[in-house]
Design a protein around this motif. Structure first.
Motif: not given
Length: 412
Positions: A341-357
């Motif tokens: 939930m922290t990942v989806f709350t704070y990370l910007p959508t345009h970099a979600l794949g890379r940063a969450s990866g």
């Protein structure tokens, strides 16, 4: 910023809650297909190690098989780059198709008398590799498919995942005597059709802009790392979890003890797993349904609970072991859901794949190391001593949590 601090982008200023995903009919259909598929995964995760145990009676080979799950996470940054550049939807159907083919081939090999074990392991690895691409596309797409509440949608899907993971062992316990291992593996293969049906119904990530053909993947990864480092709530919580994640490899050891020390049957093992995974469901439901994503106390309590449960599992009493494992699962799933939930709350959508990866790879490395080290540790300090070693490592997470709590409380 510390754990629990709110970002200002892309979350609009002043917004402190998210809409319930259950108010969206599309989410209900999506979650249903996802849960059916996860039920098959729950069956698969129990049956496959038991097949290897029956053939080899080897803790080392069981650990090697189960290490394929976290090993696949190490490829998450690469998958994240592909998802960000090509669009998450482009990973879904190819991944599902290859996974279905590998699942069917694995069953055919399991039916063959005298089939080499290396081929069995190879198909299991291919299954996990394909699943990683499908799941990356499916979960990364949640942010754009359900923009009114991406964090709660992801948390709710995590809750449903753990319900299916509890139901999988229960299905094994009830059905293994009638269907056998092969019948249960066929159930897993059939459940892969569910997300395909959801896709064919038109519920899928939106089409992205025309894909870039720039081959510089390392540059994209570096940009994802910069986004992660610039998002302290996500980065800090990821670091806190690292020492605890070494203990995620206890699954093979726990299964081995249930079979080898307490001599439980396959039905009894399935029942024990279903009981312990009720903790997983409870932990993730309690966290995922919070309307306010500030999670300071959640992190503190789950880290403490994980440490206590690991030390308790070293005791040679089956009821204590089962209760402690249930507590371990509850705290582990609660902390994991908080991290998602922290990942989806704070990370910007345009970099979600890379940063969450990158986060997934940082999580997967200690899980894989722990899984591979379990047999060696068991030889060195005994099976129960492994839990004491892992409990000692968990104390580092306790120290990290206390340090984070001493930081000045940020403004919401």
């Amino acid at each position: 910023m510390t754990v629990g601090q709110h970002r200002t982008d892309p979350v609009p200023a002043g917004r402190k809650t998210e809409a319930s995903p259950w108010s969206d009919r599309r989410f209900i259909v999506f979650a249903t297909g996802n849960t059916v598929n996860n039920l098959g995964e729950g069956v698969y995760s129990v049956v496959l190690p038991l097949v290897v145990y029956d053939r080899t009676h080897s803790l080392t080979l069981m650990s090697l098989l189960m290490a394929m799950f976290p090993a696949n996470w190490l490829l998450a940054p690469l998958r994240g780059v592909v998802a960000d550049r090509l669009g998450p939807g482009r990973l879904v159907m190819p991944g599902l198709t290859v996974q279905l083919a590998a699942a069917v081939a694995l069953i055919v090999i399991a039916m063959a008398e005298g089939a080499p074990l290396w081929l069995f392991f190879s198909l299991a690895a291919l299954n996990q590799l394909a699943a990683g691409f499908y799941q990356t596309g499916w979960m990364t797409g949640v942010a754009t498919m359900f923009p009114r509440g991406p964090a709660r949608a992801r948390g709710t899907l995590g809750s449903l995942f753990l319900v299916s993971q509890m139901s999988g062992p229960l299905l094994v316990a009830v059905s293994v005597g009638r269907l056998g291992y092969l019948g249960l593996l066929w159930i897993n293969a059939a459940t892969l059709l569910a997300p395909m049906i959801v896709w064919w119904c038109g519920i899928r990530p939106a089409r992205p802009a025309p894909p870039s053909h720039d081959p510089r993947f390392l540059r994209d990864l570096a940009a994802g790392w910069q986004v992660l480092r610039a998002t302290p709530p996500v980065f800090q919580l990821t670091l806190i979890r690292v020492p605890l994640l070494f203990s995620a490899g206890i699954g093979s050891l726990a299964l081995f003890l249930l079979k080898d020390d307490w001599h439980l049957s396959a039905q009894q093992v399935g029942t024990a797993l279903a009981v312990t995974r009720t903790g997983s469901v409870l932990g993730t439901v309690l966290v995922s349904q919070r309307r306010d994503p500030r999670l300071r106390w959640t992190v503190t309590l789950t880290v403490a609970g994980l440490t206590v449960s690991l030390f308790s599992m070293s005791l040679p009493l089956l009821p204590v072991f089962v209760v402690a494992w249930c507590l371990f699962n509850a705290c582990s799933s609660g902390l994991g859901t908080a991290a998602q939930m922290t990942v989806f709350t704070y990370l910007p959508t345009h970099a979600l794949g890379r940063a969450s990866g990158i986060v997934a790879a940082m999580n997967g490395a200690p899980v894989l190391a722990g899984q591979l080290l379990v047999p060696a540790l068991a030889l060195a300090v005994g099976a129960r001593g492994v839990f004491l070693v892992l409990g000692g490592a968990a104390l580092l997470s306790v120290a990290g949590t206390l340090h984070a709590r001493k930081a000045p409380r940020p403004c919401p």
